[in-house]
Design an enzyme around this catalytic site. Structure first.
Site, PDB file in Angstrom:
ATOM      1  N   ASP A  54      -0.044  13.401   8.686  1.00 52.53           N
ATOM      2  CA  ASP A  54      -0.080  14.150   7.424  1.00 52.53           C
ATOM      3  C   ASP A  54      -1.180  13.639   6.501  1.00 52.53           C
ATOM      4  O   ASP A  54      -1.790  14.409   5.759  1.00 52.53           O
ATOM      5  CB  ASP A  54       1.277  14.043   6.720  1.00 52.53           C
ATOM      6  CG  ASP A  54       2.360  14.822   7.447  1.00 52.53           C
ATOM      7  OD1 ASP A  54       2.013  15.743   8.213  1.00 52.53           O
ATOM      8  OD2 ASP A  54       3.549  14.515   7.257  1.00 52.53           O
ATOM      9  N   GLY A  55      -1.449  12.326   6.547  1.00 53.56           N
ATOM     10  CA  GLY A  55      -2.517  11.757   5.712  1.00 53.56           C
ATOM     11  C   GLY A  55      -3.867  12.361   6.086  1.00 53.56           C
ATOM     12  O   GLY A  55      -4.659  12.731   5.209  1.00 53.56           O
ATOM     13  N   GLU A 127       0.320  16.161  -4.463  1.00 53.81           N
ATOM     14  CA  GLU A 127       0.721  15.830  -5.832  1.00 53.81           C
ATOM     15  C   GLU A 127      -0.410  15.199  -6.633  1.00 53.81           C
ATOM     16  O   GLU A 127      -1.374  14.671  -6.074  1.00 53.81           O
ATOM     17  CB  GLU A 127       1.907  14.855  -5.846  1.00 53.81           C
ATOM     18  CG  GLU A 127       1.627  13.400  -5.526  1.00 53.81           C
ATOM     19  CD  GLU A 127       1.444  13.072  -4.068  1.00 53.81           C
ATOM     20  OE1 GLU A 127       0.283  12.784  -3.702  1.00 53.81           O
ATOM     21  OE2 GLU A 127       2.387  13.088  -3.280  1.00 53.81           O
ATOM     22  N   ASP A 155       7.620   3.747 -14.467  1.00 53.76           N
ATOM     23  CA  ASP A 155       6.383   3.235 -13.861  1.00 53.76           C
ATOM     24  C   ASP A 155       5.321   4.332 -13.821  1.00 53.76           C
ATOM     25  O   ASP A 155       4.128   4.051 -13.779  1.00 53.76           O
ATOM     26  CB  ASP A 155       6.635   2.787 -12.413  1.00 53.76           C
ATOM     27  CG  ASP A 155       7.176   1.370 -12.338  1.00 53.76           C
ATOM     28  OD1 ASP A 155       7.342   0.742 -13.404  1.00 53.76           O
ATOM     29  OD2 ASP A 155       7.432   0.899 -11.219  1.00 53.76           O
ATOM     30  N   THR A 166       8.144  16.163   0.438  1.00 55.29           N
ATOM     31  CA  THR A 166       8.574  15.199   1.463  1.00 55.29           C
ATOM     32  C   THR A 166       7.684  13.951   1.453  1.00 55.29           C
ATOM     33  O   THR A 166       7.814  13.102   2.324  1.00 55.29           O
ATOM     34  CB  THR A 166       8.515  15.864   2.854  1.00 55.29           C
ATOM     35  OG1 THR A 166       7.250  16.528   2.993  1.00 55.29           O
ATOM     36  CG2 THR A 166       9.639  16.860   3.046  1.00 55.29           C
ATOM     37  N   TYR A 168       5.462  11.428  -1.657  1.00 54.96           N
ATOM     38  CA  TYR A 168       5.790  10.430  -2.693  1.00 54.96           C
ATOM     39  C   TYR A 168       7.007  10.852  -3.529  1.00 54.96           C
ATOM     40  O   TYR A 168       7.886  10.041  -3.851  1.00 54.96           O
ATOM     41  CB  TYR A 168       4.562  10.232  -3.590  1.00 54.96           C
ATOM     42  CG  TYR A 168       4.544   8.974  -4.434  1.00 54.96           C
ATOM     43  CD1 TYR A 168       5.583   8.050  -4.418  1.00 54.96           C
ATOM     44  CD2 TYR A 168       3.446   8.699  -5.255  1.00 54.96           C
ATOM     45  CE1 TYR A 168       5.535   6.894  -5.192  1.00 54.96           C
ATOM     46  CE2 TYR A 168       3.396   7.551  -6.019  1.00 54.96           C
ATOM     47  CZ  TYR A 168       4.444   6.657  -5.990  1.00 54.96           C
ATOM     48  OH  TYR A 168       4.396   5.525  -6.757  1.00 54.96           O
ATOM     49  N   SER A 169       7.082  12.131  -3.871  1.00 58.22           N
ATOM     50  CA  SER A 169       8.184  12.618  -4.705  1.00 58.22           C
ATOM     51  C   SER A 169       9.540  12.296  -4.070  1.00 58.22           C
ATOM     52  O   SER A 169      10.501  11.945  -4.762  1.00 58.22           O
ATOM     53  CB  SER A 169       8.029  14.129  -4.922  1.00 58.22           C
ATOM     54  OG  SER A 169       9.159  14.650  -5.552  1.00 58.22           O
ATOM     55  N   SER A 171      10.260   9.695  -2.243  1.00 59.91           N
ATOM     56  CA  SER A 171      10.557   8.271  -2.462  1.00 59.91           C
ATOM     57  C   SER A 171      11.058   8.022  -3.884  1.00 59.91           C
ATOM     58  O   SER A 171      11.752   7.048  -4.138  1.00 59.91           O
ATOM     59  CB  SER A 171       9.305   7.419  -2.246  1.00 59.91           C
ATOM     60  OG  SER A 171       8.722   7.700  -1.023  1.00 59.91           O
TER      61      SER A 171
HETATM   62  P1  NAP Z   1      -0.686   6.214   3.185  1.00 59.00           P
HETATM   63  O1  NAP Z   1      -0.117   5.322   2.146  1.00 59.00           O
HETATM   64  O2  NAP Z   1      -1.548   5.646   4.236  1.00 59.00           O
HETATM   65  O3  NAP Z   1       0.489   7.027   3.932  1.00 59.00           O
HETATM   66  C1  NAP Z   1       1.382   7.777   3.211  1.00 59.00           C
HETATM   67  C2  NAP Z   1       2.511   8.248   4.098  1.00 59.00           C
HETATM   68  O4  NAP Z   1       2.904   9.506   3.544  1.00 59.00           O
HETATM   69  C3  NAP Z   1       2.136   8.468   5.576  1.00 59.00           C
HETATM   70  O5  NAP Z   1       3.236   8.080   6.362  1.00 59.00           O
HETATM   71  C4  NAP Z   1       1.903   9.961   5.628  1.00 59.00           C
HETATM   72  O6  NAP Z   1       2.228  10.528   6.899  1.00 59.00           O
HETATM   73  C5  NAP Z   1       2.945  10.441   4.623  1.00 59.00           C
HETATM   74  N1  NAP Z   1       2.708  11.778   4.073  1.00 59.00           N
HETATM   75  C6  NAP Z   1       1.586  12.273   3.488  1.00 59.00           C
HETATM   76  N2  NAP Z   1       1.810  13.549   3.100  1.00 59.00           N
HETATM   77  C7  NAP Z   1       3.083  13.846   3.453  1.00 59.00           C
HETATM   78  C8  NAP Z   1       3.890  15.012   3.303  1.00 59.00           C
HETATM   79  N3  NAP Z   1       3.442  16.119   2.704  1.00 59.00           N
HETATM   80  N4  NAP Z   1       5.165  14.967   3.769  1.00 59.00           N
HETATM   81  C9  NAP Z   1       5.659  13.853   4.370  1.00 59.00           C
HETATM   82  N5  NAP Z   1       4.946  12.722   4.540  1.00 59.00           N
HETATM   83  C10 NAP Z   1       3.667  12.718   4.064  1.00 59.00           C
HETATM   84  O7  NAP Z   1      -1.507   7.359   2.375  1.00 59.00           O
HETATM   85  P2  NAP Z   1      -2.248   8.663   2.890  1.00 59.00           P
HETATM   86  O8  NAP Z   1      -2.047   8.835   4.345  1.00 59.00           O
HETATM   87  O9  NAP Z   1      -3.620   8.644   2.338  1.00 59.00           O
HETATM   88  O10 NAP Z   1      -1.410   9.794   2.136  1.00 59.00           O
HETATM   89  C11 NAP Z   1      -1.450   9.930   0.737  1.00 59.00           C
HETATM   90  C12 NAP Z   1      -0.048  10.316   0.322  1.00 59.00           C
HETATM   91  O11 NAP Z   1       0.783   9.167   0.398  1.00 59.00           O
HETATM   92  C13 NAP Z   1       0.065  10.769  -1.112  1.00 59.00           C
HETATM   93  O12 NAP Z   1      -0.233  12.141  -1.263  1.00 59.00           O
HETATM   94  C14 NAP Z   1       1.523  10.422  -1.431  1.00 59.00           C
HETATM   95  O13 NAP Z   1       2.373  11.534  -1.288  1.00 59.00           O
HETATM   96  C15 NAP Z   1       1.922   9.411  -0.385  1.00 59.00           C
HETATM   97  N6  NAP Z   1       2.375   8.175  -1.035  1.00 59.00           N
HETATM   98  C16 NAP Z   1       3.701   7.866  -0.927  1.00 59.00           C
HETATM   99  C17 NAP Z   1       4.216   6.753  -1.574  1.00 59.00           C
HETATM  100  C18 NAP Z   1       5.678   6.450  -1.440  1.00 59.00           C
HETATM  101  O14 NAP Z   1       6.354   7.207  -0.745  1.00 59.00           O
HETATM  102  N7  NAP Z   1       6.185   5.425  -2.081  1.00 59.00           N
HETATM  103  C19 NAP Z   1       3.381   5.936  -2.333  1.00 59.00           C
HETATM  104  C20 NAP Z   1       2.037   6.269  -2.424  1.00 59.00           C
HETATM  105  C21 NAP Z   1       1.534   7.408  -1.766  1.00 59.00           C
HETATM  106  P3  NAP Z   1       1.398  10.224   8.263  1.00 59.00           P
HETATM  107  O15 NAP Z   1       1.879   8.875   8.724  1.00 59.00           O
HETATM  108  O16 NAP Z   1       1.832  11.336   9.152  1.00 59.00           O
HETATM  109  O17 NAP Z   1      -0.056  10.260   7.911  1.00 59.00           O
END
Ligand code: NAP
Length: 272
Positions: A54-55, A127, A155, A166, A168-169, A171
């Protein structure tokens, strides 16, 4: 069919399933072009394949959103939410034309961040967030079409699309929303209140954020891009004028991804 290919992680290129996919597509008459870092697909491209999770799909979406080129996710690991197709299923679907193209809402912001990666493309598929950059708690005032909400003390705050529900939101305790739902989600990150909940609003809502912080800067993110902005910046957010065209092979894949990626419903009573 002119097909551009974006590969999120270079090591994935060596995967056996991929070389079989490229061979099948070429044999079926597809013209393949592999994008180098930073390269955009030609205007006459019929489809972009995003190889990775997804990333990677987030980065691929930036290359085509607004250009009317549909993007299909090819996933080599666990099923994703955005990138949900195994290589073996992709060639058959592309060559037979048995797929649908859905529209995914994108967000737009009017903020100037000083980071060209955001300012040159002020859109997001998952987001936008604001987050404290120092030790102090962040106060966020939110107005929805001019109507003010009580200040969030937290925060940070996430403004998410249905696609991002599915990510960050989730989490931050936000609801899981089916991708076709025309809504936005306002989710506070670690709020210091017992009585705050994520809020779901129509996607026609114009949202404005104003922050208060003892720190001079706050972190602003757009999907996988980050900037530090002055904490007195006013941020306008709404749905973008265009949507992302996303190739879908099977409507039930969203539920499959909930089970496979997030272990939804994992319960001894559900083992068949
Ligand atoms: P990353 O920190 O390397 O990975 C973020 C994780 O979020 C990966 O496991 C990725 O899946 C998953 N992901 C991304 N979009 C998703 C979606 N629409 N539905 C379900 N899972 C999703 O960062 P990145 O790969 O560059 O992705 C950026 C995204 O990370 C941001 O848009 C944000 O939503 C998310 N994020 C989440 C948190 C948290 O949950 N605490 C914190 C910061 C950012 P894959 O393993 O399949 O790539």
């Amino acid at each position: 069919m002119k097909t551009a290919i974006y590969i999120g992680k270079r090591e994935a290129e060596a995967e056996k399933g991929l070389s079989e996919l490229w061979n099948e597509l070429r044999a079926g008459g597809c013209e393949l072009s592999f994008l180098e870092d930073g390269e955009e697909p030609h205007e006459d491209t019929d489809m972009l394949l995003s190889v990775g999770g997804d990333g990677s799909f987030l980065s691929a979406s930036k290359l085509v959103a607004g250009k009317d080129i549909p993007v299909m996710g090819v996933n080599l690991g666990r099923l994703g939410f955005l990138s949900e197709n195994r290589p073996a299923a992709v060639a058959a679907a592309m060559l037979s034309g048995e797929y649908t193209v859905e529209s995914r809402a994108m967000l737009r912001t009017d903020v100037h961040t000083g980071n060209d990666a955001i300012d040159s493309w002020p859109y997001a598929l998952n987001e936008f967030t604001v987050h404290r950059a120092g030790a102090a708690m962040l106060g966020v005032d939110v107005t929805l079409d001019g109507v003010q909400l009580p200040t969030y003390w937290a925060d940070g705050l996430i403004i998410s699309t249905s696609s991002g529900s599915t990510a960050y939101s989730l989490s931050a305790g936000g609801p899981i929303v089916l991708p076709e739902s025309r809504v936005l989600i306002v989710s506070p990150i670690a709020p210091h209140n017992l009585n705050v909940r994520p809020l779901v609003v129509p996607d026609s809502t114009q949202i404005v954020l104003r922050m208060h912080s003892r720190d001079e800067k706050v972190v602003f993110t757009a999907d996988n891009r980050t900037a530090l902005i002055p904490s007195d910046t006013e941020i306008g957010i709404g749905v973008a004028q265009f949507s992302l065209k996303r190739v879908q092979l099977n409507r039930s894949n969203f539920i499959d991804a909930l089970t496979e990626k997030l272990f939804w419903g994992e319960d001894v009573r559900n083992i068949k």
